[in-house]
Design a protein around this motif. Structure first.
Motif, PDB file in Angstrom:
ATOM      1  N   MET A   1       0.835  -1.190   0.000  1.00 45.35           N
ATOM      2  CA  MET A   1       0.000   0.000   0.000  1.00 45.35           C
ATOM      3  C   MET A   1       0.880   1.253   0.000  1.00 45.35           C
ATOM      4  SD  MET A   1      -2.967   1.082   2.682  1.00 45.35           S
ATOM      5  CE  MET A   1      -2.718   2.709   3.337  1.00 45.35           C
ATOM      6  N   LYS A   2       0.395   2.275  -0.632  1.00 44.12           N
ATOM      7  CA  LYS A   2       1.116   3.547  -0.664  1.00 44.12           C
ATOM      8  C   LYS A   2       1.165   4.143   0.733  1.00 44.12           C
ATOM      9  CE  LYS A   2      -0.487   4.952  -5.237  1.00 44.12           C
ATOM     10  NZ  LYS A   2      -1.263   5.945  -5.952  1.00 44.12           N
ATOM     11  N   ASN A   3       2.168   5.006   0.961  1.00 47.87           N
ATOM     12  CA  ASN A   3       2.183   5.689   2.248  1.00 47.87           C
ATOM     13  C   ASN A   3       1.149   6.813   2.229  1.00 47.87           C
ATOM     14  OD1 ASN A   3       3.310   8.175   1.311  1.00 47.87           O
ATOM     15  ND2 ASN A   3       5.352   7.319   1.392  1.00 47.87           N
ATOM     16  N   LEU A   4       0.843   7.345   3.397  1.00 46.49           N
ATOM     17  CA  LEU A   4      -0.222   8.338   3.522  1.00 46.49           C
ATOM     18  C   LEU A   4       0.036   9.570   2.659  1.00 46.49           C
ATOM     19  CD1 LEU A   4      -2.911   9.018   4.797  1.00 46.49           C
ATOM     20  CD2 LEU A   4      -1.683  10.097   6.675  1.00 46.49           C
ATOM     21  N   GLU A   5       1.282   9.992   2.567  1.00 47.45           N
ATOM     22  CA  GLU A   5       1.602  11.178   1.770  1.00 47.45           C
ATOM     23  C   GLU A   5       1.259  10.955   0.290  1.00 47.45           C
ATOM     24  OE1 GLU A   5       5.743  12.981   0.890  1.00 47.45           O
ATOM     25  OE2 GLU A   5       5.041  13.905   2.767  1.00 47.45           O
ATOM     26  N   GLU A   6       1.579   9.784  -0.231  1.00 52.10           N
ATOM     27  CA  GLU A   6       1.245   9.465  -1.630  1.00 52.10           C
ATOM     28  C   GLU A   6      -0.274   9.431  -1.827  1.00 52.10           C
ATOM     29  OE1 GLU A   6       4.589   6.606  -3.496  1.00 52.10           O
ATOM     30  OE2 GLU A   6       3.612   5.813  -1.690  1.00 52.10           O
ATOM     31  N   ILE A   7      -0.966   8.870  -0.864  1.00 49.07           N
ATOM     32  CA  ILE A   7      -2.427   8.796  -0.929  1.00 49.07           C
ATOM     33  C   ILE A   7      -3.023  10.198  -0.926  1.00 49.07           C
ATOM     34  CG2 ILE A   7      -4.481   8.101   0.375  1.00 49.07           C
ATOM     35  CD1 ILE A   7      -2.801   5.628   1.280  1.00 49.07           C
ATOM     36  N   VAL A   8      -2.533  11.044  -0.038  1.00 48.21           N
ATOM     37  CA  VAL A   8      -3.019  12.415   0.072  1.00 48.21           C
ATOM     38  C   VAL A   8      -2.793  13.167  -1.238  1.00 48.21           C
ATOM     39  CG1 VAL A   8      -2.539  14.635   1.196  1.00 48.21           C
ATOM     40  CG2 VAL A   8      -2.848  12.583   2.582  1.00 48.21           C
ATOM     41  N   PHE A   9      -1.613  13.041  -1.802  1.00 48.90           N
ATOM     42  CA  PHE A   9      -1.341  13.754  -3.050  1.00 48.90           C
ATOM     43  C   PHE A   9      -2.168  13.197  -4.206  1.00 48.90           C
ATOM     44  CE2 PHE A   9       2.477  15.414  -0.853  1.00 48.90           C
ATOM     45  CZ  PHE A   9       2.221  16.760  -1.071  1.00 48.90           C
ATOM     46  N   SER A  10      -2.511  11.919  -4.162  1.00 46.55           N
ATOM     47  CA  SER A  10      -3.397  11.358  -5.186  1.00 46.55           C
ATOM     48  C   SER A  10      -4.777  12.006  -5.115  1.00 46.55           C
ATOM     49  CB  SER A  10      -3.541   9.845  -5.008  1.00 46.55           C
ATOM     50  OG  SER A  10      -2.333   9.198  -5.304  1.00 46.55           O
ATOM     51  N   ILE A  11      -5.288  12.198  -3.911  1.00 40.13           N
ATOM     52  CA  ILE A  11      -6.586  12.869  -3.743  1.00 40.13           C
ATOM     53  C   ILE A  11      -6.502  14.295  -4.275  1.00 40.13           C
ATOM     54  CG2 ILE A  11      -8.262  13.749  -2.060  1.00 40.13           C
ATOM     55  CD1 ILE A  11      -7.553  11.270  -0.315  1.00 40.13           C
ATOM     56  N   ILE A  12      -5.429  15.000  -3.936  1.00 41.72           N
ATOM     57  CA  ILE A  12      -5.252  16.383  -4.391  1.00 41.72           C
ATOM     58  C   ILE A  12      -5.175  16.436  -5.921  1.00 41.72           C
ATOM     59  CG2 ILE A  12      -3.644  18.341  -4.422  1.00 41.72           C
ATOM     60  CD1 ILE A  12      -3.005  17.612  -1.451  1.00 41.72           C
ATOM     61  N   ILE A  13      -4.409  15.539  -6.516  1.00 41.35           N
ATOM     62  CA  ILE A  13      -4.249  15.527  -7.975  1.00 41.35           C
ATOM     63  C   ILE A  13      -5.590  15.261  -8.663  1.00 41.35           C
ATOM     64  CG2 ILE A  13      -3.269  14.198  -9.897  1.00 41.35           C
ATOM     65  CD1 ILE A  13      -0.704  13.963  -8.103  1.00 41.35           C
ATOM     66  N   HIS A  14      -6.299  14.233  -8.217  1.00 40.07           N
ATOM     67  CA  HIS A  14      -7.585  13.917  -8.848  1.00 40.07           C
ATOM     68  C   HIS A  14      -8.595  15.047  -8.640  1.00 40.07           C
ATOM     69  CE1 HIS A  14      -6.613   9.962 -10.289  1.00 40.07           C
ATOM     70  NE2 HIS A  14      -6.238   9.552  -9.090  1.00 40.07           N
ATOM     71  N   GLY A  15      -8.602  15.631  -7.452  1.00 40.87           N
ATOM     72  CA  GLY A  15      -9.498  16.768  -7.202  1.00 40.87           C
ATOM     73  C   GLY A  15      -9.162  17.949  -8.097  1.00 40.87           C
ATOM     74  N   GLY A  16      -7.878  18.224  -8.239  1.00 42.21           N
ATOM     75  CA  GLY A  16      -7.441  19.323  -9.112  1.00 42.21           C
ATOM     76  C   GLY A  16      -7.763  19.059 -10.566  1.00 42.21           C
ATOM     77  N   ASN A  17      -7.569  17.817 -11.002  1.00 44.85           N
ATOM     78  CA  ASN A  17      -7.917  17.455 -12.371  1.00 44.85           C
ATOM     79  C   ASN A  17      -9.413  17.630 -12.624  1.00 44.85           C
ATOM     80  OD1 ASN A  17      -5.257  16.771 -12.913  1.00 44.85           O
ATOM     81  ND2 ASN A  17      -5.584  14.569 -12.745  1.00 44.85           N
ATOM     82  N   ALA A  18     -10.228  17.215 -11.654  1.00 47.47           N
ATOM     83  CA  ALA A  18     -11.681  17.352 -11.782  1.00 47.47           C
ATOM     84  C   ALA A  18     -12.071  18.821 -11.904  1.00 47.47           C
ATOM     85  CB  ALA A  18     -12.381  16.721 -10.576  1.00 47.47           C
ATOM     86  N   ARG A  19     -11.494  19.624 -11.073  1.00 50.94           N
ATOM     87  CA  ARG A  19     -11.791  21.062 -11.086  1.00 50.94           C
ATOM     88  C   ARG A  19     -11.390  21.680 -12.430  1.00 50.94           C
ATOM     89  NH1 ARG A  19      -8.941  25.685  -8.676  1.00 50.94           N
ATOM     90  NH2 ARG A  19     -10.513  27.201  -8.087  1.00 50.94           N
ATOM     91  N   ALA A  20     -10.217  21.323 -12.919  1.00 47.80           N
ATOM     92  CA  ALA A  20      -9.749  21.849 -14.210  1.00 47.80           C
ATOM     93  C   ALA A  20     -10.670  21.417 -15.343  1.00 47.80           C
ATOM     94  CB  ALA A  20      -8.316  21.390 -14.469  1.00 47.80           C
ATOM     95  N   LYS A  21     -11.083  20.151 -15.349  1.00 48.90           N
ATOM     96  CA  LYS A  21     -11.996  19.656 -16.379  1.00 48.90           C
ATOM     97  C   LYS A  21     -13.337  20.390 -16.319  1.00 48.90           C
ATOM     98  CE  LYS A  21      -9.510  16.314 -18.194  1.00 48.90           C
ATOM     99  NZ  LYS A  21      -9.088  16.324 -19.594  1.00 48.90           N
ATOM    100  N   ALA A  22     -13.820  20.647 -15.113  1.00 48.23           N
ATOM    101  CA  ALA A  22     -15.089  21.359 -14.963  1.00 48.23           C
ATOM    102  C   ALA A  22     -14.988  22.773 -15.536  1.00 48.23           C
ATOM    103  CB  ALA A  22     -15.512  21.390 -13.496  1.00 48.23           C
ATOM    104  N   TYR A  23     -13.899  23.453 -15.261  1.00 47.85           N
ATOM    105  CA  TYR A  23     -13.738  24.807 -15.801  1.00 47.85           C
ATOM    106  C   TYR A  23     -13.535  24.793 -17.318  1.00 47.85           C
ATOM    107  CZ  TYR A  23     -14.050  27.282 -11.430  1.00 47.85           C
ATOM    108  OH  TYR A  23     -14.528  27.831 -10.269  1.00 47.85           O
ATOM    109  N   GLU A  24     -12.884  23.752 -17.842  1.00 40.49           N
ATOM    110  CA  GLU A  24     -12.779  23.608 -19.299  1.00 40.49           C
ATOM    111  C   GLU A  24     -14.174  23.412 -19.892  1.00 40.49           C
ATOM    112  OE1 GLU A  24      -9.865  20.789 -20.949  1.00 40.49           O
ATOM    113  OE2 GLU A  24      -8.852  20.867 -19.002  1.00 40.49           O
TER     114      GLU A  24
END
Length: 108
Positions: free
Chosen positions: A1-24
């Motif tokens: 399993m990934k460490n917590l920091e990797e998991i946290v950054f995955s959530i941030i990345i996917h959230g940021g990608n979602a936000r960017a797609k929504a604004y596009e």
């Protein structure tokens, strides 16, 4: 399993990608390209789904008795995801408004 920091950054990345797609999608709707807007909203949904699955996994682990480290980064990731979800919802409403305006302009 990934460490917590990797998991946290995955959530941030996917959230940021979602936000960017929504604004596009919003920009596409503003330009009258509703087909592209719909496609981008679906892509935003997919990104949110990815982040939500990661988040749910963490919650289930904690509910199962596993200790989950709480950090400022984890709180930030949660905030980032919830903001993306909220903004996507507002953007979907704005796209519907753009569609209505577009239809009304055709009548004029």
């Amino acid at each position: 399993m990934k460490n917590l920091e990797e998991i946290v950054f995955s959530i941030i990345i996917h959230g940021g990608n979602a936000r960017a797609k929504a604004y596009e999608a919003l920009k596409a709707a503003e330009e009258g390209d509703f087909k592209t807007a719909e496609k981008l909203i679906l892509e935003a949904d997919e990104e949110i789904g990815n982040a939500h699955r990661i988040q749910t996994d963490i919650i289930q682990k904690e509910a199962g008795g596993e200790k989950v480290e709480l950090s400022v980064l984890f709180v930030h990731a949660q905030d980032h995801l919830m903001t993306a979800i909220s903004e996507k919802g507002l953007i979907e409403n704005m796209i519907r408004l753009y569609k209505r305006v577009n239809e009304l302009e055709k009548w004029i």
